[in-house]
Design an enzyme around this catalytic site. Structure first.
Site, PDB file in Angstrom:
ATOM      1  CG  ASP A   1       5.236  58.911  65.035  1.00  0.00           C
ATOM      2  OD1 ASP A   1       6.184  58.377  64.424  1.00  0.00           O
ATOM      3  OD2 ASP A   1       4.867  60.080  64.813  1.00  0.00           O
TER       4      ASP A   1
ATOM      5  CG  ASP B   1       3.076  49.790  64.635  1.00  0.00           C
ATOM      6  OD1 ASP B   1       3.062  50.945  64.126  1.00  0.00           O
ATOM      7  OD2 ASP B   1       2.499  49.512  65.700  1.00  0.00           O
ATOM      8  CB  ALA B   2       0.861  49.105  59.744  1.00  0.00           C
ATOM      9  N   GLY B   3       1.295  51.781  61.909  1.00  0.00           N
ATOM     10  CA  GLY B   3       0.676  53.035  62.332  1.00  0.00           C
ATOM     11  C   GLY B   3       1.638  54.206  62.255  1.00  0.00           C
TER      12      GLY B   3
ATOM     13  NE  ARG C   1       3.504  56.655  50.921  1.00  0.00           N
ATOM     14  CZ  ARG C   1       3.938  57.806  51.359  1.00  0.00           C
ATOM     15  NH1 ARG C   1       3.536  58.911  50.775  1.00  0.00           N
ATOM     16  NH2 ARG C   1       4.768  57.867  52.366  1.00  0.00           N
TER      17      ARG C   1
ATOM     18  CG  HIS D   1       7.772  60.890  67.329  1.00  0.00           C
ATOM     19  ND1 HIS D   1       7.451  61.663  66.234  1.00  0.00           N
ATOM     20  CD2 HIS D   1       6.854  61.188  68.280  1.00  0.00           C
ATOM     21  CE1 HIS D   1       6.386  62.391  66.514  1.00  0.00           C
ATOM     22  NE2 HIS D   1       6.007  62.128  67.741  1.00  0.00           N
TER      23      HIS D   1
HETATM   24  C1  GRF Z   1      14.470  64.652  64.799  1.00  0.00           C
HETATM   25  O1  GRF Z   1      14.016  65.383  65.913  1.00  0.00           O
HETATM   26  C2  GRF Z   1      13.537  63.540  64.459  1.00  0.00           C
HETATM   27  O2  GRF Z   1      12.990  62.910  65.564  1.00  0.00           O
HETATM   28  C3  GRF Z   1      12.479  64.292  63.691  1.00  0.00           C
HETATM   29  O3  GRF Z   1      13.189  65.186  62.879  1.00  0.00           O
HETATM   30  C4  GRF Z   1      14.424  65.482  63.537  1.00  0.00           C
HETATM   31  C5  GRF Z   1      15.527  65.121  62.587  1.00  0.00           C
HETATM   32  O4  GRF Z   1      16.726  65.716  62.961  1.00  0.00           O
HETATM   33  N1  GRF Z   1      11.601  63.421  62.964  1.00  0.00           N
HETATM   34  P1  GRF Z   1      18.078  65.404  62.208  1.00  0.00           P
HETATM   35  O5  GRF Z   1      17.796  65.395  60.714  1.00  0.00           O
HETATM   36  O6  GRF Z   1      18.567  64.060  62.684  1.00  0.00           O
HETATM   37  O7  GRF Z   1      18.993  66.508  62.595  1.00  0.00           O
END
Ligand code: GRF
Length: 221
Positions: A160, A156-158, A80, A124
């Site tokens: 969301d 950040d490192a978490g 990774r 998110h």
């Molecule tokens: C979005 O809702 C984003 O927040 C989530 O996946 C979706 C991606 O949509 N993580 P797109 O690829 O931009 O259409």
């Protein structure tokens, strides 16, 4: 991540903010940014698109827009950390002021966050701190909330957990399934993302602890 961190003032002193967008799938959020950036008054331009997998629609959107694209699949690397270093290098080559994770379904690592400290934002599909992780809309439905939404935050490192740049609320309707709810969220999410990234570019921004403020007076436009 070092705070306070100041956004795009570290970029070029004139011209639009340079934005690199990372995607894993459909790329509708990317498309919204590409469309907005077609107007010079927006203040930001998408200089490159990266993906962690081949063949996704997000890459096709980049190609159609004439934006350089690169692919950095985790499976191509022994660890990774090696993947994170390669991704960091690929993004850095485009000298971004801001990096937008728009449906990028991998956690970036320490090298990436060190290199772009305070300038990586992720969108998110839930109202943070509720429902972190990869199934925000499904988790909101199962919980039975009546309002959910989308959040743009400084990574950040978490998972969301970073300081919140912008949020938008979206109602959960009777009869929603995951797909219908996520589509409604995504419609609102795209507007929020375009609005917030534009403000970051035009007004500058600063991260102090958990507070993100626009208008640092260091606009690069
Ligand atoms: C979005 O809702 C984003 O927040 C989530 O996946 C979706 C991606 O949509 N993580 P797109 O690829 O931009 O259409």
């Amino acid at each position: 991540m070092a705070t306070p961190s100041t956004g795009p003032s570290s970029g070029p002193s004139s011209g639009p903010a340079r934005v690199v967008v990372l995607v894993s799938g459909a790329g509708t959020n990317l498309q919204a940014l590409l469309d907005a950036a077609a107007d010079p008054a927006y203040g930001a331009t998408v200089v490159a698109v990266g993906a962690d997998r081949e063949g996704v629609e997000g890459l096709a959107r980049a190609e159609r827009a004439g934006v350089p694209a690169f692919v950095c699949p985790l499976k191509d690397f022994g660890s990774r950390q090696e993947w994170d270093a390669a991704l960091t290098g690929a993004v850095a080559a485009h000298e971004p002021d801001v990096v937008v994770l728009a449906g990028f379904m991998k956690l970036v690592g320490a090298a990436f966050l060190d290199r772009f400290a305070g300038r990586v934002v992720n969108t998110h599909p839930a109202l943070c701190p509720s429902f972190p992780g990869t199934s925000g809309p499904a988790d909101a439905l199962v919980y039975g909330v009546k309002v959910t939404g989308a959040t743009l935050f400084v990574v950040d490192a978490g998972v969301d957990t970073g300081p919140i740049v912008a949020q938008v609320a979206v109602p959960v309707e009777e009869g929603d399934d995951v797909a219908s709810l996520h589509e409604r969220i995504k419609t609102a999410e795209r507007s929020m993302l375009v609005d917030a990234v534009g403000r970051m570019a035009r007004e500058g921004f600063v991260v102090e602890g958990r507070q993100v403020r626009f208008g640092t007076g260091r606009s690069i436009v």
